[in-house]
Design a protein around this motif. Structure first.
Motif, PDB file in Angstrom:
ATOM      1  N   ASN A 127     -16.752 -14.048  98.604  1.00 33.94           N
ATOM      2  CA  ASN A 127     -15.748 -13.272  99.321  1.00 33.94           C
ATOM      3  C   ASN A 127     -16.346 -12.307 100.341  1.00 33.94           C
ATOM      4  O   ASN A 127     -15.757 -12.068 101.397  1.00 33.94           O
ATOM      5  CB  ASN A 127     -14.887 -12.486  98.327  1.00 33.94           C
ATOM      6  N   ASN A 128     -17.529 -11.758 100.025  1.00 33.72           N
ATOM      7  CA  ASN A 128     -18.099 -10.723 100.881  1.00 33.72           C
ATOM      8  C   ASN A 128     -19.109 -11.232 101.901  1.00 33.72           C
ATOM      9  O   ASN A 128     -19.486 -10.499 102.818  1.00 33.72           O
ATOM     10  CB  ASN A 128     -18.768  -9.652 100.012  1.00 33.72           C
ATOM     11  N   CYS A 129     -19.557 -12.460 101.750  1.00 37.23           N
ATOM     12  CA  CYS A 129     -20.557 -13.015 102.675  1.00 37.23           C
ATOM     13  C   CYS A 129     -20.057 -14.341 103.247  1.00 37.23           C
ATOM     14  O   CYS A 129     -20.613 -15.414 102.960  1.00 37.23           O
ATOM     15  CB  CYS A 129     -21.895 -13.211 101.962  1.00 37.23           C
ATOM     16  N   PRO A 130     -19.027 -14.305 104.065  1.00 42.18           N
ATOM     17  CA  PRO A 130     -18.381 -15.539 104.544  1.00 42.18           C
ATOM     18  C   PRO A 130     -19.177 -16.322 105.572  1.00 42.18           C
ATOM     19  O   PRO A 130     -18.815 -17.449 105.902  1.00 42.18           O
ATOM     20  CB  PRO A 130     -17.077 -15.015 105.166  1.00 42.18           C
ATOM     21  N   HIS A 131     -20.256 -15.748 106.092  1.00 43.11           N
ATOM     22  CA  HIS A 131     -21.019 -16.408 107.156  1.00 43.11           C
ATOM     23  C   HIS A 131     -22.201 -17.223 106.633  1.00 43.11           C
ATOM     24  O   HIS A 131     -22.957 -17.790 107.430  1.00 43.11           O
ATOM     25  CB  HIS A 131     -21.531 -15.368 108.156  1.00 43.11           C
ATOM     26  N   LEU A 132     -22.378 -17.301 105.331  1.00 44.12           N
ATOM     27  CA  LEU A 132     -23.535 -17.989 104.759  1.00 44.12           C
ATOM     28  C   LEU A 132     -23.502 -19.488 105.090  1.00 44.12           C
ATOM     29  O   LEU A 132     -22.525 -20.179 104.817  1.00 44.12           O
ATOM     30  CB  LEU A 132     -23.566 -17.799 103.243  1.00 44.12           C
ATOM     31  N   THR A 133     -24.582 -19.979 105.685  1.00 44.89           N
ATOM     32  CA  THR A 133     -24.695 -21.404 106.023  1.00 44.89           C
ATOM     33  C   THR A 133     -25.804 -22.100 105.247  1.00 44.89           C
ATOM     34  O   THR A 133     -25.804 -23.322 105.136  1.00 44.89           O
ATOM     35  CB  THR A 133     -24.968 -21.589 107.527  1.00 44.89           C
ATOM     36  N   SER A 134     -26.767 -21.339 104.708  1.00 46.71           N
ATOM     37  CA  SER A 134     -27.895 -21.921 103.982  1.00 46.71           C
ATOM     38  C   SER A 134     -28.118 -21.152 102.690  1.00 46.71           C
ATOM     39  O   SER A 134     -28.346 -19.940 102.715  1.00 46.71           O
ATOM     40  CB  SER A 134     -29.161 -21.878 104.851  1.00 46.71           C
ATOM     41  N   LEU A 135     -28.052 -21.861 101.551  1.00 47.48           N
ATOM     42  CA  LEU A 135     -28.206 -21.226 100.244  1.00 47.48           C
ATOM     43  C   LEU A 135     -29.232 -21.992  99.419  1.00 47.48           C
ATOM     44  O   LEU A 135     -29.072 -23.178  99.147  1.00 47.48           O
ATOM     45  CB  LEU A 135     -26.870 -21.193  99.506  1.00 47.48           C
ATOM     46  N   SER A 136     -30.300 -21.296  99.013  1.00 45.70           N
ATOM     47  CA  SER A 136     -31.333 -21.880  98.151  1.00 45.70           C
ATOM     48  C   SER A 136     -31.554 -20.961  96.965  1.00 45.70           C
ATOM     49  O   SER A 136     -31.996 -19.825  97.129  1.00 45.70           O
ATOM     50  CB  SER A 136     -32.647 -22.065  98.927  1.00 45.70           C
ATOM     51  N   GLY A 178     -15.678 -33.012  97.810  1.00 47.50           N
ATOM     52  CA  GLY A 178     -15.617 -33.405  99.208  1.00 47.50           C
ATOM     53  C   GLY A 178     -14.363 -32.963  99.930  1.00 47.50           C
ATOM     54  O   GLY A 178     -14.364 -32.811 101.148  1.00 47.50           O
ATOM     55  N   GLY A 179     -13.266 -32.750  99.203  1.00 47.54           N
ATOM     56  CA  GLY A 179     -12.029 -32.350  99.855  1.00 47.54           C
ATOM     57  C   GLY A 179     -11.973 -30.884 100.216  1.00 47.54           C
ATOM     58  O   GLY A 179     -11.113 -30.456 100.983  1.00 47.54           O
ATOM     59  N   SER A 180     -12.878 -30.080  99.656  1.00 52.62           N
ATOM     60  CA  SER A 180     -12.872 -28.647  99.936  1.00 52.62           C
ATOM     61  C   SER A 180     -13.575 -28.363 101.245  1.00 52.62           C
ATOM     62  O   SER A 180     -14.426 -29.115 101.698  1.00 52.62           O
ATOM     63  CB  SER A 180     -13.569 -27.878  98.805  1.00 52.62           C
ATOM     64  N   ALA A 181     -13.218 -27.246 101.861  1.00 51.86           N
ATOM     65  CA  ALA A 181     -13.810 -26.885 103.152  1.00 51.86           C
ATOM     66  C   ALA A 181     -15.302 -26.650 103.021  1.00 51.86           C
ATOM     67  O   ALA A 181     -16.079 -27.022 103.886  1.00 51.86           O
ATOM     68  CB  ALA A 181     -13.114 -25.644 103.700  1.00 51.86           C
ATOM     69  N   GLY A 182     -15.714 -26.020 101.902  1.00 54.74           N
ATOM     70  CA  GLY A 182     -17.125 -25.722 101.733  1.00 54.74           C
ATOM     71  C   GLY A 182     -17.966 -26.969 101.527  1.00 54.74           C
ATOM     72  O   GLY A 182     -18.890 -27.245 102.278  1.00 54.74           O
ATOM     73  N   GLY A 183     -17.619 -27.774 100.517  1.00 51.51           N
ATOM     74  CA  GLY A 183     -18.400 -28.951 100.204  1.00 51.51           C
ATOM     75  C   GLY A 183     -18.394 -30.000 101.292  1.00 51.51           C
ATOM     76  O   GLY A 183     -19.363 -30.725 101.476  1.00 51.51           O
ATOM     77  N   ASN A 184     -17.318 -30.094 102.036  1.00 51.19           N
ATOM     78  CA  ASN A 184     -17.198 -31.139 103.041  1.00 51.19           C
ATOM     79  C   ASN A 184     -18.066 -30.883 104.268  1.00 51.19           C
ATOM     80  O   ASN A 184     -18.249 -31.782 105.098  1.00 51.19           O
ATOM     81  CB  ASN A 184     -15.737 -31.285 103.473  1.00 51.19           C
ATOM     82  N   LEU A 185     -18.594 -29.689 104.416  1.00 51.63           N
ATOM     83  CA  LEU A 185     -19.438 -29.359 105.561  1.00 51.63           C
ATOM     84  C   LEU A 185     -20.921 -29.524 105.255  1.00 51.63           C
ATOM     85  O   LEU A 185     -21.764 -29.320 106.130  1.00 51.63           O
ATOM     86  CB  LEU A 185     -19.169 -27.924 106.027  1.00 51.63           C
ATOM     87  N   LEU A 186     -21.252 -29.901 104.021  1.00 52.46           N
ATOM     88  CA  LEU A 186     -22.657 -30.014 103.639  1.00 52.46           C
ATOM     89  C   LEU A 186     -23.392 -31.044 104.483  1.00 52.46           C
ATOM     90  O   LEU A 186     -22.909 -32.146 104.706  1.00 52.46           O
ATOM     91  CB  LEU A 186     -22.775 -30.399 102.166  1.00 52.46           C
ATOM     92  N   GLU A 187     -24.583 -30.656 104.943  1.00 50.28           N
ATOM     93  CA  GLU A 187     -25.463 -31.559 105.675  1.00 50.28           C
ATOM     94  C   GLU A 187     -26.700 -31.912 104.862  1.00 50.28           C
ATOM     95  O   GLU A 187     -27.232 -33.014 104.986  1.00 50.28           O
ATOM     96  CB  GLU A 187     -25.877 -30.928 107.011  1.00 50.28           C
ATOM     97  N   VAL A 188     -27.165 -30.974 104.041  1.00 51.33           N
ATOM     98  CA  VAL A 188     -28.364 -31.167 103.234  1.00 51.33           C
ATOM     99  C   VAL A 188     -28.085 -30.697 101.805  1.00 51.33           C
ATOM    100  O   VAL A 188     -27.599 -29.589 101.594  1.00 51.33           O
ATOM    101  CB  VAL A 188     -29.563 -30.388 103.812  1.00 51.33           C
ATOM    102  N   LEU A 189     -28.397 -31.559 100.831  1.00 55.09           N
ATOM    103  CA  LEU A 189     -28.241 -31.214  99.415  1.00 55.09           C
ATOM    104  C   LEU A 189     -29.512 -31.607  98.681  1.00 55.09           C
ATOM    105  O   LEU A 189     -29.870 -32.784  98.626  1.00 55.09           O
ATOM    106  CB  LEU A 189     -27.030 -31.926  98.811  1.00 55.09           C
ATOM    107  N   LYS A 216     -18.263 -24.584  96.835  1.00 50.79           N
ATOM    108  CA  LYS A 216     -16.890 -24.780  97.301  1.00 50.79           C
ATOM    109  C   LYS A 216     -16.365 -23.574  98.057  1.00 50.79           C
ATOM    110  O   LYS A 216     -15.544 -23.702  98.970  1.00 50.79           O
ATOM    111  CB  LYS A 216     -15.987 -25.081  96.104  1.00 50.79           C
ATOM    112  N   GLY A 217     -16.855 -22.397  97.695  1.00 51.18           N
ATOM    113  CA  GLY A 217     -16.313 -21.170  98.275  1.00 51.18           C
ATOM    114  C   GLY A 217     -16.783 -20.856  99.678  1.00 51.18           C
ATOM    115  O   GLY A 217     -16.009 -20.380 100.516  1.00 51.18           O
ATOM    116  N   PHE A 218     -18.058 -21.122  99.976  1.00 49.43           N
ATOM    117  CA  PHE A 218     -18.578 -20.793 101.302  1.00 49.43           C
ATOM    118  C   PHE A 218     -18.067 -21.802 102.325  1.00 49.43           C
ATOM    119  O   PHE A 218     -18.366 -22.990 102.263  1.00 49.43           O
ATOM    120  CB  PHE A 218     -20.113 -20.783 101.291  1.00 49.43           C
TER     121      PHE A 218
END
Length: 412
Positions: A202-211, A252-263, A227-229
């Motif tokens: 909720n507080n860090c909506p701009h996160l694009t890379s999480l390790s 895959g139907g969620s906004a977060g998971g559907n944008l994944l490029e690298v897993l 799913k949240g980011f």
């Protein structure tokens, strides 16, 4: 225009260069990382104070290898030897490299970042900390509270708790875009709680890379994060102890998971083969359209459905061929131990990098000093997914010793 070490050398040359080296812009990007201890708190504090509000990047600590890490924009050159992790070096196998007391960093090494609104940390964009063994939770959290503009945070080998660190990030670093956190005690930090995950989303909506590497993560918590980011593109949960892969279901139907490029789920001990197969089927069904790199390599093999003690060393239940045919440019890395019944690596990405070695349209092989160099138009792999891929024809290059059971992969 000089790196931090060169600035110091120049400043010691003469009084004129010393005066020039007092310019705050000389310390906008401070990099004091080294293989052996060379600086102490006084040196760090002096440079931070010289930089003042001009400070944009700060890197501190002991690094045993390449400084660039997965998810960064810098290229890596390293060797993956069987099951050594894909970051280019194993942080968790590090030895204590702290040296003399005169060249050691303690918990107060970041104290100069803290203070009122005019302190150096207020406009800091990048903070990377490596193997500072005397850093604790209170000191790190105090430093993060002074860095509201932080975009890139990298923490490796610090004896700090995951929950407290993420709470500080979610409370103070709302602009964060990249978070790389590797545990100093693989599999023993089980501190992450559901409220912490929700607050971070909720507080860090701009996160694009999480390790989050080496932590004891559970699928329901990981699912909330992925799913949240809404902008999440890069995810690395390597060596996470409790992940089974169930968090991937219906993602895959969620906004977060559907944008994944690298897993990257490398060496996740409890990762189940059936969950990987189910995920692959979802990709074939049209989910995860942007996904271009998946790593399920495991030095212990994948866990079976009924009993995780029973390990699987093949990709027989995964529709590898169909997946690569329907998703050109997709990279699937599945490296298993040689004692398994099958070790398979299927790799595909577009690149013209190796056009001098072989025509991409014609598979070929060359013997070089006892090693077999293979090229194929059907597969290729970039060792650093975070560095990006180039458009072009497909090619791959795998190097291994013909006479050895131990396989080496050299990735440039």
């Amino acid at each position: 225009m000089l790196d931090t070490q060169s600035v110091c050398y120049a400043a010691a040359t003469c009084s004129f260069f010393h005066k020039c080296a007092m310019d705050p812009l000389c310390y906008a990007n401070i990099d004091l990382t080294s293989v052996v201890p060379k600086v102490n708190n006084v040196v760090v504090s002096t440079m931070i104070q010289r930089a003042g509000k001009v400070l944009r990047s700060l890197k501190l600590g002991i690094v045993p290898g390449p400084i660039a890490s997965p998810g960064s924009s810098q290229p890596l050159v390293y060797t993956i030897r069987n099951s050594v992790d894909a970051s280019g070096f194993s942080w968790n196998d590090k030895r204590s490299r702290q040296g003399k007391e005169s060249s050691i960093l303690t918990r107060s090494c970041l104290s100069s970042l803290s203070g009122d609104i005019d302190t150096p940390g207020v406009l800091l964009r990048r903070l990377h900390l490596y193997n500072i063994e005397r850093m604790d939770n209170a000191a790190l959290c105090a430093a993060l509270s002074a860095c509201p503009s932080l975009l890139d945070l990298e923490i490796v080998g610090l004896h700090v708790e995951l929950r407290q660190t993420l709470e500080s990030v979610s409370k103070h670093c709302h602009l964060i875009e990249r978070l790389y956190f590797e545990s100093s005690k693989t599999g023993r930090d089980d501190s992450l709680k559901l409220p912490t995950c929700c607050d971070l989303v909720n507080n860090c909506p701009h996160l694009t890379s999480l390790s989050l590497r080496g932590f004891k993560l559970h699928d329901h918590k990981v699912r909330i994060l992925v799913k949240g980011f809404r902008k999440l593109k890069y995810v690395d949960f390597s060596t996470s102890y409790s992940i089974t892969g169930t968090f991937l279901r219906n993602l895959g139907g969620s906004a977060g998971g559907n944008l994944l490029e690298v897993l990257i789920l490398r060496d996740c001990m409890h990762l189940k083969e059936v969950e990987v197969a189910r995920f692959s089927t979802a990709i074939l069904a049209g989910d995860f359209k942007l996904l271009r790199h998946l790593d399920i390599s495991n030095r212990e093999g994948l866990a079976s459905e009924g009993d995780w003690y029973h390990r699987c060393y093949t990709t027989s239940v995964i529709p590898v061929k169909q997946l690569l045919e329907e998703r050109p440019g997709f990279c699937l890395l599945a490296e298993f131990p040689p004692e398994g019944s099958f070790v398979e690596i299927e790799q595909m990405i577009g690149s013209d990098t190796y056009s001098d070695f072989s025509s991409p349209s014609q598979p070929s092989s060359h013997t070089l000093d006892g090693m077999l160099f293979m090229s194929s138009s059907e597969s290729s792999y970039n060792s650093d997914p975070g560095s990006g891929y180039e458009d072009g024809q497909d090619s791959s290059y795998v190097i291994y010793e013909e006479s050895s059971d131990e396989v080496d992969f050299l990735v440039v």
